[in-house]
Enzyme design. Structure first.
Site, PDB file in Angstrom:
ATOM      1  N   GLU A 175      11.325   5.976   1.130  1.00  0.00           N
ATOM      2  CA  GLU A 175      11.103   6.990   2.164  1.00  0.00           C
ATOM      3  C   GLU A 175      11.869   6.654   3.438  1.00  0.00           C
ATOM      4  OE1 GLU A 175       6.821   8.812   0.753  1.00  0.00           O
ATOM      5  OE2 GLU A 175       6.766   7.210   2.239  1.00  0.00           O
ATOM      6  N   ALA A 312      -3.956   4.107  -0.490  1.00  0.00           N
ATOM      7  CA  ALA A 312      -5.117   4.621   0.239  1.00  0.00           C
ATOM      8  C   ALA A 312      -6.260   5.075  -0.672  1.00  0.00           C
ATOM      9  CB  ALA A 312      -4.662   5.756   1.158  1.00  0.00           C
TER      10      ALA A 312
HETATM   11  C1  FAD Z   1       4.598   2.450   5.501  1.00  0.00           C
HETATM   12  C2  FAD Z   1       3.468   2.661   4.529  1.00  0.00           C
HETATM   13  C3  FAD Z   1       3.468   3.777   3.696  1.00  0.00           C
HETATM   14  C4  FAD Z   1       2.416   3.982   2.805  1.00  0.00           C
HETATM   15  N1  FAD Z   1       2.425   5.107   2.014  1.00  0.00           N
HETATM   16  C5  FAD Z   1       1.353   5.364   1.224  1.00  0.00           C
HETATM   17  C6  FAD Z   1       1.276   6.595   0.469  1.00  0.00           C
HETATM   18  O1  FAD Z   1       2.172   7.440   0.532  1.00  0.00           O
HETATM   19  N2  FAD Z   1       0.179   6.822  -0.304  1.00  0.00           N
HETATM   20  C7  FAD Z   1      -0.849   5.893  -0.370  1.00  0.00           C
HETATM   21  O2  FAD Z   1      -1.842   6.149  -1.041  1.00  0.00           O
HETATM   22  N3  FAD Z   1      -0.792   4.728   0.300  1.00  0.00           N
HETATM   23  C8  FAD Z   1       0.272   4.448   1.108  1.00  0.00           C
HETATM   24  N4  FAD Z   1       0.326   3.263   1.810  1.00  0.00           N
HETATM   25  C9  FAD Z   1      -0.724   2.266   1.604  1.00  0.00           C
HETATM   26  C10 FAD Z   1      -1.998   2.623   2.335  1.00  0.00           C
HETATM   27  O3  FAD Z   1      -1.719   2.968   3.679  1.00  0.00           O
HETATM   28  C11 FAD Z   1      -2.919   1.431   2.259  1.00  0.00           C
HETATM   29  O4  FAD Z   1      -3.171   1.130   0.899  1.00  0.00           O
HETATM   30  C12 FAD Z   1      -4.231   1.717   2.953  1.00  0.00           C
HETATM   31  O5  FAD Z   1      -4.022   1.935   4.334  1.00  0.00           O
HETATM   32  C13 FAD Z   1      -5.194   0.545   2.763  1.00  0.00           C
HETATM   33  O6  FAD Z   1      -6.381   0.835   3.431  1.00  0.00           O
HETATM   34  P1  FAD Z   1      -7.278  -0.361   4.001  1.00  0.00           P
HETATM   35  O7  FAD Z   1      -8.507   0.273   4.536  1.00  0.00           O
HETATM   36  O8  FAD Z   1      -7.411  -1.424   2.980  1.00  0.00           O
HETATM   37  O9  FAD Z   1      -6.413  -1.009   5.167  1.00  0.00           O
HETATM   38  P2  FAD Z   1      -5.721  -0.316   6.449  1.00  0.00           P
HETATM   39  O10 FAD Z   1      -5.647   1.154   6.327  1.00  0.00           O
HETATM   40  O11 FAD Z   1      -4.454  -1.095   6.616  1.00  0.00           O
HETATM   41  O12 FAD Z   1      -6.726  -0.667   7.612  1.00  0.00           O
HETATM   42  C14 FAD Z   1      -6.975  -1.976   8.037  1.00  0.00           C
HETATM   43  C15 FAD Z   1      -7.646  -1.902   9.394  1.00  0.00           C
HETATM   44  O13 FAD Z   1      -8.114  -3.198   9.717  1.00  0.00           O
HETATM   45  C16 FAD Z   1      -7.837  -3.472  11.086  1.00  0.00           C
HETATM   46  N5  FAD Z   1      -7.763  -4.929  11.215  1.00  0.00           N
HETATM   47  C17 FAD Z   1      -6.916  -5.774  10.585  1.00  0.00           C
HETATM   48  N6  FAD Z   1      -7.174  -7.050  10.935  1.00  0.00           N
HETATM   49  C18 FAD Z   1      -8.209  -7.010  11.798  1.00  0.00           C
HETATM   50  C19 FAD Z   1      -8.932  -8.012  12.516  1.00  0.00           C
HETATM   51  N7  FAD Z   1      -8.650  -9.305  12.396  1.00  0.00           N
HETATM   52  N8  FAD Z   1      -9.927  -7.623  13.341  1.00  0.00           N
HETATM   53  C20 FAD Z   1     -10.232  -6.294  13.483  1.00  0.00           C
HETATM   54  N9  FAD Z   1      -9.579  -5.306  12.828  1.00  0.00           N
HETATM   55  C21 FAD Z   1      -8.587  -5.660  11.989  1.00  0.00           C
HETATM   56  C22 FAD Z   1      -6.527  -2.768  11.333  1.00  0.00           C
HETATM   57  O14 FAD Z   1      -6.339  -2.499  12.724  1.00  0.00           O
HETATM   58  C23 FAD Z   1      -6.696  -1.488  10.509  1.00  0.00           C
HETATM   59  O15 FAD Z   1      -7.280  -0.447  11.275  1.00  0.00           O
HETATM   60  C24 FAD Z   1       1.357   3.030   2.720  1.00  0.00           C
HETATM   61  C25 FAD Z   1       1.367   1.909   3.546  1.00  0.00           C
HETATM   62  C26 FAD Z   1       2.405   1.723   4.447  1.00  0.00           C
HETATM   63  C27 FAD Z   1       2.392   0.513   5.349  1.00  0.00           C
END
Ligand code: FAD
Length: 379
Positions: A175, A312
């Site tokens: 992308e 996600a």
């Molecule tokens: C550039 C990019 C493109 C993507 N494209 C897609 C897509 O098209 N389709 C798809 O399904 N997935 C996509 N993904 C993957 C998807 O975004 C992730 O799998 C998803 O966000 C994971 O969710 P999560 O809740 O595990 O973590 P995240 O959404 O990363 O959330 C983690 C949270 O924890 C917080 N945090 C971290 N460390 C600490 C700490 N020590 N103290 C307090 N808070 C903290 C962060 O601030 C954040 O808000 C993409 C990811 C990226 C980076």
């Protein structure tokens, strides 16, 4: 350290991370008899799938970030704390966050992933794309490369400035490469006087034999063709041996560039180290039945033993599952193990192309952009 202790007695569920996983868990608990506290180092939830658009000036940061308090404001049992968590005192059931101690009865860790450079110290030469800061930094570097090229008298340096190397042929790399190509060949095409932005070289490097490895090989090939039609040079089977401020080395070959984008690897955020453990398939941490690890930070596997993808929908479904498990436990009920329902995946290439796949159904081109297998917004 000051201690914040719970005074009332619905059990306290503390969720670290307001990403897709953490917020899904919090929202699923809206009507449950728990006090829910969401702790995040930022005051916004970030829609990471569109970060590449911010990095290439297609969207503004505010378009993909929503205030956590705004998302949860109707949820009377939810509270939000802005703090970076750095550890857990498991015997006392307290989170350690910027000099505070936050007590919990049940803890959900959903802190996501961070960049992995496979042991190399390349982050300053090859920034990755995970946060708003990463995206705005990359946007600045990409736009400044064109600006500097415009006034650069030395032809070699001008070429170096107009070369853009993206490392990693997964969805983010594909992308990003497509969006940089659109920027150079369309959006900026007529804006400069000394340089022709359409002459920019965008090179996408992938160590494996094809792009988008988790997709069907036919879609990998369609993605490669789409990128090449946009003017991206796709280099498959090419491993980065070194990176520095003037380029990338692929074995003996040297690609001169001032802009490298790292999209080659991620690793779990350091949360697992807080208690020195990995989670099981349901996201439980062995030895701590009241701690759950979900989303990108969890190394959860499916029934076939394969690692679930870092996307996600996995994080959202795990968040919902953990919330349902906590409610079931509170009622003395058991719940079957977590099962991931795969609704497909897609990657967007430039403005009008993409690839998408749901089970055996595959589509590429403009139709894929309309398919909408993207994770839905959290709010
Ligand atoms: C550039 C990019 C493109 C993507 N494209 C897609 C897509 O098209 N389709 C798809 O399904 N997935 C996509 N993904 C993957 C998807 O975004 C992730 O799998 C998803 O966000 C994971 O969710 P999560 O809740 O595990 O973590 P995240 O959404 O990363 O959330 C983690 C949270 O924890 C917080 N945090 C971290 N460390 C600490 C700490 N020590 N103290 C307090 N808070 C903290 C962060 O601030 C954040 O808000 C993409 C990811 C990226 C980076």
């Amino acid at each position: 350290m000051t201690a914040i202790h719970a005074t009332s007695r619905p059990p306290r569920v503390v969720i670290v991370g307001a990403g897709f996983g953490g917020l899904s868990a919090a929202k699923q608990l809206a009507k449950a008899p728990f006090d829910v506290t969401v702790v995040d180092r930022h005051n916004y939830h970030l829609f990471q799938p569109l970060l590449y658009q911010v990095a290439t000036a297609g969207l503004s940061p505010g378009d993909i970030a929503s205030p956590i308090r705004g998302i949860l404001y109707r949820q009377s049992n939810a509270n939000v704390i802005l703090a970076k968590v750095s550890g857990i005192d498991t015997p006392r059931r307290e989170l350690l966050a910027e000099g505070r101690r936050i007590p919990y009865d049940h803890l959900v860790i959903a802190t996501g992933a961070e960049h992995a450079y496979f042991g190399h110290d390349w982050s300053s030469y090859a920034p990755g794309l995970k946060t708003i800061d990463d995206a705005t930094y990359l946007r600045r570097r990409i736009l400044l490369a064109f600006e500097r090229a415009e006034t650069e008298p030395n032809a070699d340096e001008r070429r170096r400035l107009l070369n853009f190397v993206v490392v990693g042929g997964g969805p983010t790399g594909v992308e990003m490469a497509g969006a940089i190509a659109e920027l150079a060949k369309r959006a900026l095409a007529a804006d400069f006087r000394s340089i022709d932005p359409r002459c920019a070289r965008i090179i996408l490097i992938e160590a494996g034999p094809r792009l988008l490895a988790p997709f069907d090989p036919a879609l990998s090939e369609a993605a490669r063709r789409s990128l090449e039609q946009l003017g991206v040079e796709v280099r498959l089977g090419a491993s980065v041996a070194d990176c520095d401020c003037s380029g990338v080395s692929l074995g003996r070959e040297r690609l001169q560039t001032r802009t490298i984008v790292w999209a080659a690897g991620v690793k779990a955020s350091p949360a697992a180290q807080w208690f020195g453990a990995e989670s099981d398939r349901a996201g439980r941490v062995p030895g701590h039945p009241n701690i759950f690890v979900i989303g990108d930070v969890a190394a959860a596997t499916g029934p076939d033993g394969k690692l679930l993808p870092g996307v996600a929908p996995v994080a959202k479904q795990q968040g919902q599952y953990v919330a349902k498990l906590l409610m079931a436990r509170a009622q003395g009920r058991a719940l079957p193990g977590f099962r991931y329902r795969d609704f497909g995946a897609m990657a967007i290439i430039g403005r009008k192309r993409g690839v998408a796949q749901v089970g055996a159904f595959k589509v590429s081109g403009l139709a894929a952009c309309c398919y909408g297998a993207w994770p839905t917004s959290i709010s």
